[in-house]
Write an enzyme that holds these catalytic residues in place. Structure first.
Site, PDB file in Angstrom:
ATOM      1  N   LYS A   1      -0.762  21.691  16.611  1.00 53.92           N
ATOM      2  CA  LYS A   1      -1.062  22.041  15.218  1.00 53.92           C
ATOM      3  C   LYS A   1      -2.551  21.834  14.954  1.00 53.92           C
ATOM      4  O   LYS A   1      -3.110  20.796  15.283  1.00 53.92           O
ATOM      5  CB  LYS A   1      -0.257  21.166  14.264  1.00 53.92           C
TER       6      LYS A   1
ATOM      7  N   ASP B   1      -2.231  25.075  10.223  1.00 51.20           N
ATOM      8  CA  ASP B   1      -1.791  24.380   9.004  1.00 51.20           C
ATOM      9  C   ASP B   1      -2.933  24.350   7.987  1.00 51.20           C
ATOM     10  O   ASP B   1      -3.590  23.342   7.813  1.00 51.20           O
ATOM     11  CB  ASP B   1      -1.376  22.961   9.437  1.00 51.20           C
TER      12      ASP B   1
ATOM     13  N   LYS C   1      -2.460  25.474   4.709  1.00 52.57           N
ATOM     14  CA  LYS C   1      -1.877  25.226   3.378  1.00 52.57           C
ATOM     15  C   LYS C   1      -2.574  26.024   2.281  1.00 52.57           C
ATOM     16  O   LYS C   1      -3.113  25.445   1.333  1.00 52.57           O
ATOM     17  CB  LYS C   1      -1.945  23.739   3.035  1.00 52.57           C
TER      18      LYS C   1
ATOM     19  N   ASP D   1      -3.818  29.733  -3.787  1.00 47.49           N
ATOM     20  CA  ASP D   1      -4.835  30.359  -4.645  1.00 47.49           C
ATOM     21  C   ASP D   1      -4.131  31.500  -5.382  1.00 47.49           C
ATOM     22  O   ASP D   1      -2.898  31.616  -5.317  1.00 47.49           O
ATOM     23  CB  ASP D   1      -6.000  30.867  -3.770  1.00 47.49           C
TER      24      ASP D   1
ATOM     25  N   THR E   1       4.299  14.964   2.610  1.00 44.79           N
ATOM     26  CA  THR E   1       5.055  13.763   2.997  1.00 44.79           C
ATOM     27  C   THR E   1       4.337  12.482   2.571  1.00 44.79           C
ATOM     28  O   THR E   1       4.883  11.396   2.695  1.00 44.79           O
ATOM     29  CB  THR E   1       5.295  13.739   4.517  1.00 44.79           C
TER      30      THR E   1
ATOM     31  N   ARG F   1      -1.048  11.121  14.730  1.00 41.84           N
ATOM     32  CA  ARG F   1      -1.626   9.848  15.150  1.00 41.84           C
ATOM     33  C   ARG F   1      -0.766   9.013  16.100  1.00 41.84           C
ATOM     34  O   ARG F   1      -1.317   8.403  17.030  1.00 41.84           O
ATOM     35  CB  ARG F   1      -2.037   9.041  13.911  1.00 41.84           C
TER      36      ARG F   1
HETATM   37  O1  C5P Z   1      -0.854  11.728  12.100  1.00 43.93           O
HETATM   38  P1  C5P Z   1       0.413  12.211  11.449  1.00 43.93           P
HETATM   39  O2  C5P Z   1       1.607  12.182  12.369  1.00 43.93           O
HETATM   40  O3  C5P Z   1       0.667  11.592  10.107  1.00 43.93           O
HETATM   41  O4  C5P Z   1       0.090  13.764  11.218  1.00 43.93           O
HETATM   42  C1  C5P Z   1       0.888  14.567  10.413  1.00 43.93           C
HETATM   43  C2  C5P Z   1       0.213  15.888  10.299  1.00 43.93           C
HETATM   44  O5  C5P Z   1       1.022  16.730   9.508  1.00 43.93           O
HETATM   45  C3  C5P Z   1      -1.160  15.852   9.638  1.00 43.93           C
HETATM   46  O6  C5P Z   1      -1.961  16.808  10.317  1.00 43.93           O
HETATM   47  C4  C5P Z   1      -0.912  16.301   8.213  1.00 43.93           C
HETATM   48  O7  C5P Z   1      -1.981  17.045   7.674  1.00 43.93           O
HETATM   49  C5  C5P Z   1       0.298  17.212   8.389  1.00 43.93           C
HETATM   50  N1  C5P Z   1       1.166  17.392   7.235  1.00 43.93           N
HETATM   51  C6  C5P Z   1       1.769  16.333   6.563  1.00 43.93           C
HETATM   52  N2  C5P Z   1       2.597  16.579   5.476  1.00 43.93           N
HETATM   53  C7  C5P Z   1       2.836  17.848   5.091  1.00 43.93           C
HETATM   54  C8  C5P Z   1       2.235  18.917   5.781  1.00 43.93           C
HETATM   55  C9  C5P Z   1       1.419  18.641   6.869  1.00 43.93           C
HETATM   56  O8  C5P Z   1       1.602  15.188   6.929  1.00 43.93           O
HETATM   57  N3  C5P Z   1       3.678  18.069   4.101  1.00 43.93           N
END
Ligand code: C5P
Length: 229
Positions: free
Chosen positions: A33, A60, A62, A65, A118, A209
């Protein structure tokens, strides 16, 4: 394919780090991603590079607009050959429909909608976004709007996967907020472990992460695959 279920979030602005990850996951992982951080740092060339290493890509960005602007942007992004692109469901039905029409001019990839991030809690929904419905009601309502607009699925927290699949058929659910046991939650609030998310029926999970910042990223990724197999 089980590998396609785990999408690794390559979130960095550092070219050396990105190249290290590409090397580390090349031939091992199938789906990555690219979010705003990396896309704004490296641009479309990064996507070409990832494709040359045979990675599938979830872009991603998002988008959110006015319908006309999102239509034109999705038309341009559709030329990049990504496998999944997303927009915010909060942009509404007309914006999502316009996004899909623009995207379809050059792409047969999936277009999905972000429901609620999230990192958002019920308190923030009420006190800061001024939405009086519950998180579940909001997420399901946004997902239903996305389906009506013709989109292929949604990004949702792992806690809403079942609710969505019970109410909407043939829909993909991509879930961030996944934390293997013993991993830190970071800024994610609505979280589950990989196996729990699979049991609830998610089609893909995005993990950043916990994999990329672990001392042994490849091994951590392989351990997660084994856990969900
Ligand atoms: O590092 P982590 O596992 O938290 O990464 C989650 C990824 O998913 C990040 O790149 C974040 O921008 C993305 N994301 C999210 N919640 C959403 C959509 C995308 O955490 N609703």
């Amino acid at each position: 394919m089980i590998k396609d279920k785990v999408i690794i979030a390559l979130d960095t602005q550092d070219e050396k780090v990105m190249n290290r990850w590409i090397e580390e996951f090349s031939g091992v992982a199938s789906f990555v991603k690219i979010g705003m951080e990396a896309y704004y740092s490296f641009g479309p060339q990064l996507l070409q590079k990832l494709k040359s290493h045979q990675f599938k890509i979830f872009l991603d960005l998002k988008l959110h607009d006015i319908p006309h602007t999102v239509h034109k942007s999705c038309k341009t992004l559709g030329k990049l050959g990504v496998d999944i692109l997303n927009v915010h469901a909060a942009g509404g039905h007309e914006m999502m429909k316009a996004a899909l029409e623009g995207y379809r001019e050059h792409s047969q990839g999936k277009l999905i909608a972000v429901t609620q991030l999230t990192s958002t809690t019920s308190e923030q929904l009420k006190d800061e976004l001024y939405i009086s419905k519950t998180l579940d009601e909001t997420v399901l309502g946004y997902a239903q709007n996305a389906k009506k607009a013709g989109l292929d699925g949604v990004v949702c927290s792992p806690l809403e996967i079942e609710l969505i699949h019970q109410n909407i058929k043939n829909f993909i659910t991509v879930t961030p907020g996944i934390r293997p046991l013993n991993a830190r939650a970071d800024d994610q609030k609505r979280i589950l472990t990989p196996i729990e998310a699979i049991q609830k029926g998610c089609t893909h999970m995005v993990i950043g992460r916990p994999i990329t910042q672990s001392p042994h990223p490849k091994q951590t990724y392989l351990n997660i695959l084994e856990e969900i197999q």
